[in-house]
Every structure is written in structure tokens, then in C-alpha cells.
Scaffold this motif. Structure first.
Motif, PDB file in Angstrom:
ATOM      1  N   ASN A 293       0.827  -1.205   0.000  1.00 33.35           N
ATOM      2  CA  ASN A 293       0.000   0.000   0.000  1.00 33.35           C
ATOM      3  C   ASN A 293       0.864   1.259   0.000  1.00 33.35           C
ATOM      4  N   SER A 299      -6.360  -0.630  -3.800  1.00 33.89           N
ATOM      5  CA  SER A 299      -7.773  -0.277  -3.861  1.00 33.89           C
ATOM      6  C   SER A 299      -8.417  -0.491  -2.498  1.00 33.89           C
ATOM      7  N   ARG A 300      -9.445   0.305  -2.228  1.00 37.38           N
ATOM      8  CA  ARG A 300     -10.199   0.133  -0.980  1.00 37.38           C
ATOM      9  C   ARG A 300     -11.052  -1.123  -1.083  1.00 37.38           C
ATOM     10  N   GLY A 301     -11.235  -1.798   0.043  1.00 37.63           N
ATOM     11  CA  GLY A 301     -12.048  -3.001   0.029  1.00 37.63           C
ATOM     12  C   GLY A 301     -11.977  -3.756   1.334  1.00 37.63           C
ATOM     13  N   ARG A 302     -12.702  -4.858   1.366  1.00 39.81           N
ATOM     14  CA  ARG A 302     -12.741  -5.714   2.555  1.00 39.81           C
ATOM     15  C   ARG A 302     -12.802  -7.158   2.089  1.00 39.81           C
ATOM     16  N   THR A 315      -9.148  -5.159   5.874  1.00 40.09           N
ATOM     17  CA  THR A 315      -9.862  -3.960   5.463  1.00 40.09           C
ATOM     18  C   THR A 315      -8.861  -2.917   5.010  1.00 40.09           C
ATOM     19  N   ASP A 317      -9.017   0.980   3.864  1.00 44.57           N
ATOM     20  CA  ASP A 317      -9.871   2.157   3.729  1.00 44.57           C
ATOM     21  C   ASP A 317      -9.024   3.417   3.878  1.00 44.57           C
ATOM     22  N   ASP A 318      -9.668   4.555   4.053  1.00 46.55           N
ATOM     23  CA  ASP A 318      -8.945   5.819   4.138  1.00 46.55           C
ATOM     24  C   ASP A 318      -8.046   5.900   5.361  1.00 46.55           C
ATOM     25  N   ASN A 319      -8.278   5.053   6.346  1.00 49.39           N
ATOM     26  CA  ASN A 319      -7.452   5.037   7.557  1.00 49.39           C
ATOM     27  C   ASN A 319      -6.253   4.109   7.441  1.00 49.39           C
TER      28      ASN A 319
END
Length: 372
Positions: A293, A299-302, A315, A317-319
Motif C-alpha cells: 500500500n 484499492s479500498r475493500g474488505r 480492510t 480504507d482511508d485510515n
């Protein structure tokens, strides 16, 4: 009756004779970092002893701690797999490797080795990771780098440059991903597998290093104080060694070097680095997915799965990245080989699994001289 056990310190010479005979090489010259009388040979070697007290097989491991950003992973590089020709087919290799694997399941994040895929799939190793190869030819240098000056760049064998081994060890140890190299052991480590280390000197000061094959047609490792100097260093390399072609090997996460090389290389490709056997899926995923990353972006996802009976939920995400030791009720269930195939190879895009396509393969990579 054959017995399997750890080697004894006094059996060092007998084991070296056995492995030299099997592979037809001199391991004290090929792997001086581990095949020397000062190393604790008996702690990393398991052997098979026949009823007459003779060693007929052996398997070694090289314990290593790899630093990946803020994480440290405990690994074991398996090697030195040797069975006397008269005793092949008697399952001694199988017995010794399985003994090591039983030991590794506690406290080890993963193991790796090099060798034939199908042979080691029986022990649940999967070829994977990401190793890039850039093929550079003389005409790339003469045309694409014609306006690049390499004035002031000197290339000197590391043994002839004062303080170069300690300097190179420190450069390695400062990298975000590395296996620690002791300064006073660097001269043994950096010549393993008949590699040749060179210092890069710019205007009289040490500015980096690289490690080459005997014929100078491969650069298995290159580290510079300033990655933007790679073009002028490579131009100096071609002028120094008068080579027609060189292949440069890189891990995926060395993005600054990729940015420079991809702009003029004749060819480039990537493939697996080694064969891996993961014991702690969450630890390995967490370390290398955060590295990917940071270096390449994800890419964002889970994604939730049970991998070899280990629950893992990822996960992005933006965090940032979160890897938890739990799984959803409808999580994908994968056996070990399928889980490693997903994580370590490009096969995930062809599997019926809903996971972002740029997450895997994880960018595992081992430099040649750090291998067993």
C-alpha cells in the motif's frame, strides 16, 4: 536402523563432505556465511545417521528475521537438502523436512526455499513473491543515456575500498525491508553464491554498492544513497566492464529504481522469487500488504477468509490497513495451498474469489546473498 537428529558440532567436516559430494560444489566457498567452523552448524542442521554411524542425509535451515517497515517476521530459509546417492528413494529428505516443519509451526511466521515446484509442493511450499528483471543492453545505454554524464563515478571491488563492507551493511540495514547484516560478517554474506560485491564511489566518497555475477551479466542487488543516480551508475557499469547486456533484479517495492529503469530498459518482466510456506497468515499479510500500500497503492475493500484454519479479515480504507484474526460467517474457506496461491501469485484474478485485484501477490522478495 536409521536415526534422525540434530547434527553434532564435531560432525561438521563429515557433513560438508557429504553435501559437497552430492552437489559437486565446495560449500565453504559457495556459502561462507554458514559453512565455516565459527558458525553454530549443529543448531541449523538435522541429519540422518545409518546403523554404522555414517551421515547419509541432511537438511539445514537458516533462521532469519526480516524487517518489513514497522514489523518483524521470523522466517526460516530451508536449504542444504542432501541425500547420498546410494540412499535416495528411502524417504530421508521427507523425514528431515517434516521434522523441521514441525519445529517451525510454533513461533515462525513463514519458511522459504528455492527448488523444483512440484517437489516442494508436497511440503506445502508455493512459488511466489515478486521479483522484477530489467534487461539492459549496450544500445540502451548509448542511445537513451547519451546525455547522462558518469564523470566522477568510480566502481571498485568492495574489498579494495576502505570501509566499504561496513558502509554497505549499514545501507542494507537502513532499508525499509531488510535482513540485518552484521558489518563484520558482510564480507562473508555478500560473496555467497559466488557473487561479487562492488563499491560505488562518487567524487571520492562511498555512494552505494551493487553485487554482480561472475560474468557481470547480472546485478542481483543494487543500493545507492540516492536512487536517482542509477542511470549514471549503470552507464559507468557498462563502461567499466565492457559488457553487452546486464539483467538487474529488483523487488517490487523499490519504486524509485523502477521509475528510472522502466524508462529505458529493453525488456522487463516479473515472476516468483522463491517457494514460501506461511505459518502465520495474519502476520505476513499485515506486514507485506502495508508495504504494498505504501509503495504501490491499493484499492479500498474488505475481504474475509479462513486460511488453513486461521481466520483473517482484511480492510483497506482511508485510515489504512487493518488485518484482524477473525472471519465473517460467510468467509471464504481456503486450504493452505489455495490460500498461498491467492496471496503469493497472480492466480487470484482467475479464482472465483471477490477480492480487489491489486492486493495480491504480496511483494515478498529475498536478495540472492540472503538466501540459504
Amino acid at each position: 536402523m536409521v536415526s534422525y537428529r540434530y547434527a553434532k558440532k564435531e560432525e561438521y567436516c563429515e557433513f560438508v563432505d557429504l553435501i559437497n559430494y552430492v552437489f559437486k560444489v565446495d560449500f565453504e566457498k559457495v556459502l561462507p556465511k554458514t559453512f565455516n567452523t565459527d558458525y553454530d552448524f549443529q543448531k541449523i542442521t538435522k541429519v540422518a545417521e545409518d546403523e554404522n554411524g555414517k551421515l547419509i542425509a541432511g537438511v539445514c535451515v537458516l533462521p532469519q528475521q526480516v524487517t518489513v517497515g514497522e514489523y518483524s517476521l521470523d522466517t526460516n530459509f530451508l536449504g542444504g537438502v542432501a541425500v547420498h546417492p546410494r540412499h535416495r528413494g528411502e524417504n530421508h529428505m521427507k523425514a528431515l523436512i517434516n521434522m523441521w516443519l514441525d519445529d517451525m509451526k510454533t513461533g515462525c511466521d513463514m519458511s522459504l526455499l528455492t527448488g523444483l515446484r512440484q517437489r516442494y509442493e508436497y511440503f506445502v511450499y508455493t512459488p511466489g513473491g515478486v521479483q522484477w528483471e530489467y534487461i539492459l543492453r549496450k544500445h540502451n545505454i548509448s542511445h537513451a543515456l547519451k546525455d547522462i554524464s558518469c564523470e566522477g563515478i568510480e566502481i571498485k571491488p568492495m574489498a579494495e575500498a576502505e570501509g566499504a563492507f561496513a558502509f554497505a551493511a549499514q545501507l542494507n540495514n537502513n532499508k525499509e525491508v531488510h535482513i540485518y547484516r552484521e558489518a563484520d560478517e558482510a564480507d562473508k554474506i555478500m560473496v555467497c553464491y559466488r557473487q561479487h560485491p562492488f563499491a560505488v564511489i562518487e567524487n571520492g566518497k562511498l555512494a552505494g554498492y551493487f553485487i554482480t555475477s561472475l560474468n557481470r551479466e547480472e546485478i542481483s542487488e543494487i543500493v545507492l544513497c540516492d536512487s536517482r543516480d542509477i542511470k549514471k551508475v549503470l552507464k559507468a557499469y557498462f563502461e567499466c566492464f565492457k559488457t553487452e547486456k546486464v539483467t538487474v533484479f529488483l523487488p517490487e517495492y523499490e519504486t524509485e529504481l523502477h521509475r528510472e529503469l522502466i524508462s529505458f530498459a529493453d525488456e522487463y518482466k516479473n515472476g516468483p522469487c522463491a517457494n514460501f510456506n506461511i505459518f502465520n497468515f495474519a502476520n505476513v499479510i499485515r506486514a507485506y500488504l502495508e508495504l504494498k500500500n505504501k509503495s504501490c497503492g491499493l484499492s479500498r475493500g474488505r475481504f474475509s477468509a479462513v486460511m488453513d484454519n486461521q481466520p483473517v479479515t482484511i480492510t483497506v480504507d482511508d485510515n489504512g490497513i487493518t488485518v484482524e484474526n477473525k472471519a465473517d460467517e460467510d468467509a471464504v474457506v481456503l486450504d493452505k495451498l489455495k490460500a498461498q496461491e491467492l496471496l503469493l501469485t497472480h492466480a487470484g484474478r482467475y479464482m472465483d474469489i471477490d477480492v480487489p485485484g491489486d492486493w495480491f501477490p504480496l511483494p515478498l522478495f529475498w536478495y540472492r546473498v540472503d538466501q540459504y
